[in-house]
Design a protein around this motif. Structure first.
Motif, mmCIF file in Angstrom:
data_model
loop_
_atom_site.group_PDB
_atom_site.id
_atom_site.type_symbol
_atom_site.label_atom_id
_atom_site.label_comp_id
_atom_site.label_asym_id
_atom_site.label_seq_id
_atom_site.Cartn_x
_atom_site.Cartn_y
_atom_site.Cartn_z
ATOM 1 N N THR A 60 10.921 46.385 59.622
ATOM 2 C CA THR A 60 10.448 45.548 58.500
ATOM 3 C C THR A 60 10.023 44.156 58.930
ATOM 4 O OG1 THR A 60 12.682 44.717 58.004
ATOM 5 C CG2 THR A 60 11.984 46.743 56.885
ATOM 6 N N ILE A 61 9.190 43.575 58.086
ATOM 7 C CA ILE A 61 8.846 42.147 58.168
ATOM 8 C C ILE A 61 9.160 41.568 56.801
ATOM 9 C CG2 ILE A 61 7.008 40.450 58.475
ATOM 10 C CD1 ILE A 61 5.487 42.566 60.116
ATOM 11 N N GLU A 62 9.928 40.477 56.770
ATOM 12 C CA GLU A 62 10.317 39.864 55.504
ATOM 13 C C GLU A 62 9.722 38.462 55.414
ATOM 14 O OE1 GLU A 62 14.546 39.960 55.403
ATOM 15 O OE2 GLU A 62 14.668 42.152 55.285
ATOM 16 N N LEU A 63 9.020 38.214 54.337
ATOM 17 C CA LEU A 63 8.393 36.907 54.102
ATOM 18 C C LEU A 63 8.972 36.301 52.839
ATOM 19 C CD1 LEU A 63 6.149 34.750 54.599
ATOM 20 C CD2 LEU A 63 4.655 36.173 53.157
ATOM 21 N N GLU A 64 9.417 35.049 52.946
ATOM 22 C CA GLU A 64 9.948 34.336 51.791
ATOM 23 C C GLU A 64 9.128 33.069 51.579
ATOM 24 O OE1 GLU A 64 14.434 34.373 51.431
ATOM 25 O OE2 GLU A 64 14.217 35.040 53.516
ATOM 26 N N PHE A 65 8.861 32.754 50.311
ATOM 27 C CA PHE A 65 8.070 31.570 50.012
ATOM 28 C C PHE A 65 8.380 31.071 48.607
ATOM 29 C CE2 PHE A 65 5.693 35.386 49.033
ATOM 30 C CZ PHE A 65 5.180 35.168 47.761
ATOM 31 N N ASP A 66 8.002 29.845 48.360
ATOM 32 C CA ASP A 66 8.186 29.229 47.038
ATOM 33 C C ASP A 66 6.831 29.005 46.400
ATOM 34 O OD1 ASP A 66 10.885 29.185 47.396
ATOM 35 O OD2 ASP A 66 10.999 27.058 47.956
ATOM 36 N N SER A 98 11.346 30.939 43.943
ATOM 37 C CA SER A 98 11.463 31.653 45.218
ATOM 38 C C SER A 98 11.008 33.103 45.062
ATOM 39 C CB SER A 98 12.902 31.610 45.729
ATOM 40 O OG SER A 98 13.298 30.279 45.985
ATOM 41 N N ARG A 99 10.274 33.565 46.058
ATOM 42 C CA ARG A 99 9.818 34.950 46.062
ATOM 43 C C ARG A 99 9.973 35.541 47.469
ATOM 44 N NH1 ARG A 99 4.292 34.811 42.323
ATOM 45 N NH2 ARG A 99 5.263 33.798 40.511
ATOM 46 N N LYS A 100 9.999 36.887 47.468
ATOM 47 C CA LYS A 100 10.181 37.569 48.752
ATOM 48 C C LYS A 100 9.315 38.814 48.786
ATOM 49 C CE LYS A 100 13.760 39.723 51.654
ATOM 50 N NZ LYS A 100 15.214 40.058 51.740
ATOM 51 N N VAL A 101 8.673 39.030 49.942
ATOM 52 C CA VAL A 101 7.872 40.230 50.160
ATOM 53 C C VAL A 101 8.421 40.931 51.405
ATOM 54 C CG1 VAL A 101 5.589 41.172 50.667
ATOM 55 C CG2 VAL A 101 5.808 39.203 49.133
ATOM 56 N N THR A 102 8.664 42.232 51.284
ATOM 57 C CA THR A 102 9.147 43.010 52.425
ATOM 58 C C THR A 102 8.094 44.036 52.802
ATOM 59 O OG1 THR A 102 11.454 42.766 51.714
ATOM 60 C CG2 THR A 102 10.970 44.518 53.288
ATOM 61 N N PHE A 103 7.678 43.976 54.065
ATOM 62 C CA PHE A 103 6.735 44.960 54.597
ATOM 63 C C PHE A 103 7.531 45.997 55.380
ATOM 64 C CE2 PHE A 103 4.354 41.028 54.131
ATOM 65 C CZ PHE A 103 3.198 41.461 53.495
ATOM 66 N N ASN A 115 14.963 41.928 44.163
ATOM 67 C CA ASN A 115 14.055 40.818 43.894
ATOM 68 C C ASN A 115 12.814 40.808 44.780
ATOM 69 O OD1 ASN A 115 15.762 39.622 41.886
ATOM 70 N ND2 ASN A 115 17.086 38.887 43.536
ATOM 71 N N ASP A 116 12.744 41.700 45.770
ATOM 72 C CA ASP A 116 11.594 41.641 46.669
ATOM 73 C C ASP A 116 10.448 42.529 46.195
ATOM 74 O OD1 ASP A 116 12.724 44.084 47.196
ATOM 75 O OD2 ASP A 116 12.531 43.935 49.372
ATOM 76 N N ILE A 117 9.261 42.198 46.664
ATOM 77 C CA ILE A 117 8.068 43.012 46.435
ATOM 78 C C ILE A 117 7.850 43.814 47.717
ATOM 79 C CG2 ILE A 117 5.595 42.976 45.946
ATOM 80 C CD1 ILE A 117 6.068 40.212 44.654
ATOM 81 N N VAL A 118 7.725 45.123 47.602
ATOM 82 C CA VAL A 118 7.655 45.993 48.780
ATOM 83 C C VAL A 118 6.226 46.468 49.019
ATOM 84 C CG1 VAL A 118 8.497 48.119 49.843
ATOM 85 C CG2 VAL A 118 10.034 46.739 48.434
ATOM 86 N N HIS A 119 5.793 46.348 50.264
ATOM 87 C CA HIS A 119 4.502 46.881 50.697
ATOM 88 C C HIS A 119 4.714 47.694 51.969
ATOM 89 C CE1 HIS A 119 1.970 44.618 47.904
ATOM 90 N NE2 HIS A 119 2.708 43.536 48.165
ATOM 91 N N GLY A 120 3.942 48.734 52.116
ATOM 92 C CA GLY A 120 4.012 49.522 53.336
ATOM 93 C C GLY A 120 2.930 49.105 54.305
ATOM 94 N N ILE A 121 3.249 49.133 55.602
ATOM 95 C CA ILE A 121 2.250 48.903 56.643
ATOM 96 C C ILE A 121 2.275 50.106 57.580
ATOM 97 C CG2 ILE A 121 2.165 46.397 56.572
ATOM 98 C CD1 ILE A 121 4.245 46.279 58.767
ATOM 99 N N ILE A 179 5.812 28.330 52.645
ATOM 100 C CA ILE A 179 6.448 29.403 53.403
ATOM 101 C C ILE A 179 7.852 28.950 53.801
ATOM 102 C CG2 ILE A 179 6.257 30.970 55.352
ATOM 103 C CD1 ILE A 179 3.917 31.130 53.420
ATOM 104 N N THR A 180 8.872 29.679 53.430
ATOM 105 C CA THR A 180 10.252 29.270 53.726
ATOM 106 C C THR A 180 10.977 30.214 54.690
ATOM 107 O OG1 THR A 180 11.029 30.487 51.775
ATOM 108 C CG2 THR A 180 10.499 28.150 51.478
#
Length: 614
Positions: free
Chosen positions: A344-350, A355-360, A380-386, A430-431
């Motif tokens: 996975t790759i996890e991105l957190e940002f405001d 606060s939001r989070k996206v998990t690839f 709470n995360d938004i999931v995307h596949g790569i 980007i946090t």
């Protein structure tokens, strides 16, 4: 009143009394027979206006049954059958998991393993300490394996039990059909049918134990039986329940539904609403929900344990667009090690203070996209596949497309991912940026190690891959200690030429100190509030959860039995034969019979006198 009228009245009274004597005698004789209901017979006065005479008509024998109490008892019986059947399986599960402090319980075996790691960290070069740690890992793995296997065996038992229940229900429905046919014939011939109705009650009672049904009688007295949702089980003719068990019912495989085939040939599947009570409903609930959730808990424990010891984490570092001053800032992280499905790759940002989070999540099968949000435990995360493997250009394109405008995404040839956002006020900040990959080999490359692997296929590493139904599904049965480590326990202390306590300390820390988020599908935690804790904590929660379920099941079974006992006593008292009362009635009837006989004797004497006078 003339002698003829008197004779007719006396004869009708004698006939009624004789019938009442017979019924009362049968009541006394059958008082202790299970299911026998009190019978009565009464007469109806008939007045002949033309002769101004009266007589009594003997009616049909009647049963003394309170139908309201009967319905209440049958309904509670269905609930009790459900609770009892359910509790039997849950008690077996509880015994299998044991208590937290039991030497053979999963928490105790996990504690043994962490203690062995502590000893190994103290003396990493000790062959004895190395072997003890490997043995403790194997014992823990076997315990989880065996627990998962027993869960699946119980699930197959429940599936086979459903088949048995269906056979019994069909037999009961056929017996109801046969009894009703006999009742119709006997009633048409003017003969008593009360004893047949007693038998019918026993069949209906047996049916309500199996499933929750609606039982009604038409104006003609014929039965109509249906499920709670209205599916007809009996209407003059019996419908047929159909079910095919799965002898190889495995993890993630759904059991077959129960169907109802009507006399017309129409087939309808029973809904979950139809199976809320009754022993058959309990078996369906166990097979389809309770046992799969138990399996999910074990799979979650095994999965998190394997990943926690083998997963490497690369934290993002500050990055910008190179301007002076920079127009865009953010973070960059090395993604070159993301080579396995499940990485996975996890991105957190405001965004505007939110606060939001996206998990690839990496996958190798593009047909899995788009991914469900349930792929991760974080609600709470938004999931995307790569899709991997991917060139730097392809990876950049996938991440950039998923994030959309507002982000500047780039991936260089070395796999360095950079995610930036404009520095202007009111824009995205980007946090956090993290890449997580699973180590799949035991060679030196950090302290993490694939200690627990998957026996599926060629016995490869566990990465949490989503292909083929998901690697997590059923992993608790397949988890084993890496053969390379079994053959060479010194790997737990690092490479032969530079052994240290680093690896043992890391493994222990991952198990007892590092906190993880666990999937709510395990039954621990909720979708919007997933459980967060250490692996050791979750192992304890797994046993505690089972104890809680067992306690609730035992309480439900006990309470429902108490309710049914009360309902049964009330119902039985409504039709039960009171022998003392019947004996008193028998004496009264004998006196009445004697009185009618004396009247007949007196009339006979009068007729003799008249004939002599004539």
């Amino acid at each position: 009143m003339g002698l003829g009228a008197a004779l007719n009245a006396a004869m009708s009274g004698l006939s009624l009394t004789k019938a009442q004597l017979a019924v009362t005698s049968r009541n006394v004789a059958n008082a202790n027979v299970d299911g026998y209901t009190l019978k009565t017979i009464v007469g109806t006065e008939v007045h002949n206006t033309s002769t101004s005479s009266s007589s009594v008509l003997t009616n049909q024998v009647q049963r003394q049954v309170n139908t309201q109490l009967q319905s209440a008892y049958w309904e509670s019986l269905s609930d009790t059958a459900y609770a009892t059947q359910y509790n039997e399986y849950i008690t077996q599960l509880d015994q299998m998991f044991g208590k937290v402090g039991d030497p053979s319980s999963i928490p105790s075996l996990m504690n043994n393993f962490t203690n062995a790691l502590t000893s190994l960290a103290t003396d990493p070069s000790s062959q004895s300490a190395q072997e003890v740690a490997v043995n403790a890992a194997e014992e823990l793995s076997r315990s989880i394996n065996n627990s998962a296997k027993q869960v699946q065996e119980m699930r197959r038992d429940a599936d086979a039990g459903i088949a048995d229940e269906v056979t019994q229900v069909n037999s009961i429905l056929k017996e109801i059909e046969s009894l009703e046919d006999t009742i119709v014939v006997e009633r048409s011939a003017g003969r008593e049918t009360v004893h047949l109705h007693d038998q019918m009650d026993r069949q209906l009672e047996a049916l309500t134990e199996k499933m929750d049904v609606e039982i009604k009688q038409d104006n003609d007295g014929l039965l109509r039986i249906s499920t709670k949702s209205g599916t007809t089980l009996y209407n003059d003719r019996a419908s047929e329940l159909q079910f095919t068990p799965r002898p190889t019912l495995g993890v993630g495989v759904e059991g077959n539904p129960i169907e109802v085939k009507s006399q017309s040939g129409a087939v309808m599947e029973l809904s979950t609403f139809d199976l809320k009570s009754g022993s058959m409903g309990a078996l369906v609930e166990l097979r389809d929900n309770t046992l799969p959730e138990t399996q999910a808990r074990l799979d979650e424990l095994a999965s998190q344990m394997a990943l926690s010891l083998s997963q490497q984490t690369s934290e993002g570092v500050a990055a910008d667009d190179g301007g002076a001053p920079p127009a865009a800032t953010g973070l960059s992280v090395d993604t070159s090690k993301l080579q396995s499905s499940g990485d996975t790759i996890e991105l957190e940002f405001d965004v505007n203070g939110e606060s939001r989070k996206v998990t690839f999540v990496a996958v190798t099968d593009p047909s899995l996209l788009p991914l469900s949000s349930d792929v991760t435990a974080d609600s709470n995360d938004i999931v995307h596949g790569i899709v991997i493997p991917a060139t730097s250009t392809a990876l950049e394109s996938q991440i950039s497309s998923a994030l959309g405008a507002g982000f500047d995404v780039s991936v260089d040839a070395a796999g360095e991912l950079k995610v930036l956002s404009p520095t202007s006020p009111g824009t995205i900040e980007i946090t956090g940026l993290t890449a997580k990959n699973t180590r799949t080999v035991t060679a030196a490359d950090g302290a993490e190690i694939p200690l627990f692997v998957d026996t599926k296929g060629d016995g490869g590493p566990y990465t949490g891959a989503l292909e083929d139904g998901g690697q997590k599904t059923g992993f608790a049965q397949r988890m084993t200690v890496n053969k390379a480590i079994v053959d060479d326990p010194s790997l737990l202390a690092g490479e032969p030429d530079k052994q240290s306590s680093e690896r043992a300390n890391l493994l222990k820390s991952r198990l007892t100190e590092t906190e993880y988020t666990y999937a709510p599908s395990s039954g621990i935690g909720a979708k919007n509030a997933p459980y967060v804790g250490t692996i050791s904590d979750f192992g304890i929660e797994t046993v505690v959860k089972q104890s809680q379920i067992a306690s609730a099941a035992t309480s439900a079974a006990s309470n429902s039995k108490a309710v049914t006992s009360i309902a049964k006593n009330a119902y039985e008292n409504s039709y039960k034969v009171d022998v003392d009362e019947e004996l008193v009635k028998l004496t009264e009837l004998q006196n009445a019979y004697a009185a009618n006989a004396r009247v007949l004797s007196a009339i006979d004497e009068m007729y003799d006198t008249l004939f002599r006078i004539a």
